[in-house]
Design an enzyme around this catalytic site. Structure first.
Site, mmCIF file in Angstrom:
data_model
loop_
_atom_site.group_PDB
_atom_site.id
_atom_site.type_symbol
_atom_site.label_atom_id
_atom_site.label_comp_id
_atom_site.label_asym_id
_atom_site.label_seq_id
_atom_site.Cartn_x
_atom_site.Cartn_y
_atom_site.Cartn_z
ATOM 1 N N VAL A 45 57.234 52.817 -35.349
ATOM 2 C CA VAL A 45 57.684 52.930 -33.962
ATOM 3 C C VAL A 45 56.524 52.496 -33.072
ATOM 4 O O VAL A 45 55.397 52.973 -33.235
ATOM 5 C CB VAL A 45 58.114 54.371 -33.628
ATOM 6 C CG1 VAL A 45 58.548 54.477 -32.169
ATOM 7 C CG2 VAL A 45 59.242 54.812 -34.555
ATOM 8 N N LEU B 4 52.700 53.711 -32.429
ATOM 9 C CA LEU B 4 52.525 55.072 -31.936
ATOM 10 C C LEU B 4 51.657 55.870 -32.907
ATOM 11 O O LEU B 4 51.846 55.813 -34.120
ATOM 12 C CB LEU B 4 53.881 55.760 -31.794
ATOM 13 C CG LEU B 4 54.789 55.282 -30.665
ATOM 14 C CD1 LEU B 4 56.131 56.002 -30.730
ATOM 15 C CD2 LEU B 4 54.134 55.531 -29.316
ATOM 16 N N HIS C 18 56.722 60.488 -35.519
ATOM 17 C CA HIS C 18 57.139 61.519 -36.467
ATOM 18 C C HIS C 18 58.594 61.921 -36.237
ATOM 19 O O HIS C 18 59.341 62.174 -37.192
ATOM 20 C CB HIS C 18 56.236 62.746 -36.342
ATOM 21 C CG HIS C 18 54.843 62.512 -36.837
ATOM 22 N ND1 HIS C 18 53.752 63.177 -36.337
ATOM 23 C CD2 HIS C 18 54.363 61.676 -37.785
ATOM 24 C CE1 HIS C 18 52.661 62.768 -36.960
ATOM 25 N NE2 HIS C 18 53.007 61.854 -37.839
ATOM 26 N N GLN D 245 55.996 53.621 -42.260
ATOM 27 C CA GLN D 245 55.304 52.418 -42.711
ATOM 28 C C GLN D 245 53.958 52.236 -42.028
ATOM 29 O O GLN D 245 53.122 51.481 -42.519
ATOM 30 C CB GLN D 245 56.183 51.189 -42.457
ATOM 31 C CG GLN D 245 57.405 51.111 -43.354
ATOM 32 C CD GLN D 245 58.281 49.916 -43.038
ATOM 33 O OE1 GLN D 245 58.113 49.275 -42.001
ATOM 34 N NE2 GLN D 245 59.225 49.617 -43.910
ATOM 35 N N GLN E 31 42.378 66.368 -46.302
ATOM 36 C CA GLN E 31 42.379 64.914 -46.162
ATOM 37 C C GLN E 31 41.442 64.421 -45.065
ATOM 38 O O GLN E 31 41.397 63.232 -44.771
ATOM 39 C CB GLN E 31 43.798 64.391 -45.934
ATOM 40 C CG GLN E 31 44.447 64.803 -44.632
ATOM 41 C CD GLN E 31 45.937 64.519 -44.633
ATOM 42 O OE1 GLN E 31 46.709 65.156 -45.357
ATOM 43 N NE2 GLN E 31 46.360 63.543 -43.839
#
Length: 206
Positions: free
Chosen positions: A143, A151, A3, A115, A27
């Site tokens: 990442v 991650l 993040h 992504q 969600q």
């Protein structure tokens, strides 16, 4: 760090950076991990400050969804019918509803998504296009840990054995990537190799 990489990219591109920090109940399904999802606002605020975030918007649930709330945003069609849309009914309705609310509150010029959550990014881009939102949706690279695992805050749920099994995912994706880089253009052949790597990995079921 995943993040924070989005915040760092936003810092490079913009004069002012606003980061949202909200675990969105809409969600999460009834048997999912909303109650146990990692939360540490003080730590997150310090990390955000370190990468140059100007403002953190961290509303309470009742601020976003007050009593009597009954308005939702849903992207229909192929973008939400497969993968997470199929296995997590209602998930993307929760995502698009909260993201549109955040867009309306913050009024950003650009919004940054990873992504790693590729389907989510596609759905949000579709919503923004369909509703003519004057916002550029920016997707940023995944990442990864040194061993290739993406991650994720949910990695903490994995046992040592499960984490080892999860490495089959980047291994399989890299196998497909290498085929494409060598000139392979048959999608079925690439898919077959990815499945072969996954199915030959201990602890993985496709």
């Amino acid at each position: 760090q995943g993040h924070l990489s989005l915040a760092a990219k936003a810092r490079q591109d913009n004069d002012v950076v606003v980061m949202s920090n909200f675990v969105n109940p809409l969600q999460f399904g009834p048997k999912e991990d909303f109650a146990t999802y990692p939360r540490d606002l003080d730590r997150d605020n310090k990390l955000a400050e370190n990468v140059g975030v100007d403002y953190v918007f961290a509303p309470a649930g009742e601020e976003m969804y007050p009593q009597g709330y009954n308005t939702y945003v849903e992207v229909k069609g192929e973008a939400t019918e497969k993968m997470c849309g199929r296995s997590r009914p209602g998930h993307f309705l929760g995502v698009t509803t909260v993201v549109l609310k955040l867009f309306l509150i913050a009024q950003p010029d650009r919004a940054y998504f990873g992504q790693k959550d590729a389907q989510q990014a596609i759905v949000i881009r579709k919503m923004a296009n369909d509703l003519n939102l004057p916002i550029e949706i920016v997707t940023c690279p995944i990442v990864r840990e040194e061993d290739g695992l993406a991650l994720s805050s949910r990695n903490t749920y994995l046992s040592a054995a499960e984490r080892k099994s999860a490495l089959a995912l980047p291994k399989a994706l890299n196998a497909g990537k290498q085929m494409i880089e060598k000139g392979e253009r048959d999608a079925a052949a690439v898919r077959k190799e990815i499945l072969r790597v996954l199915e030959s990995s201990p602890g993985v079921r496709v």
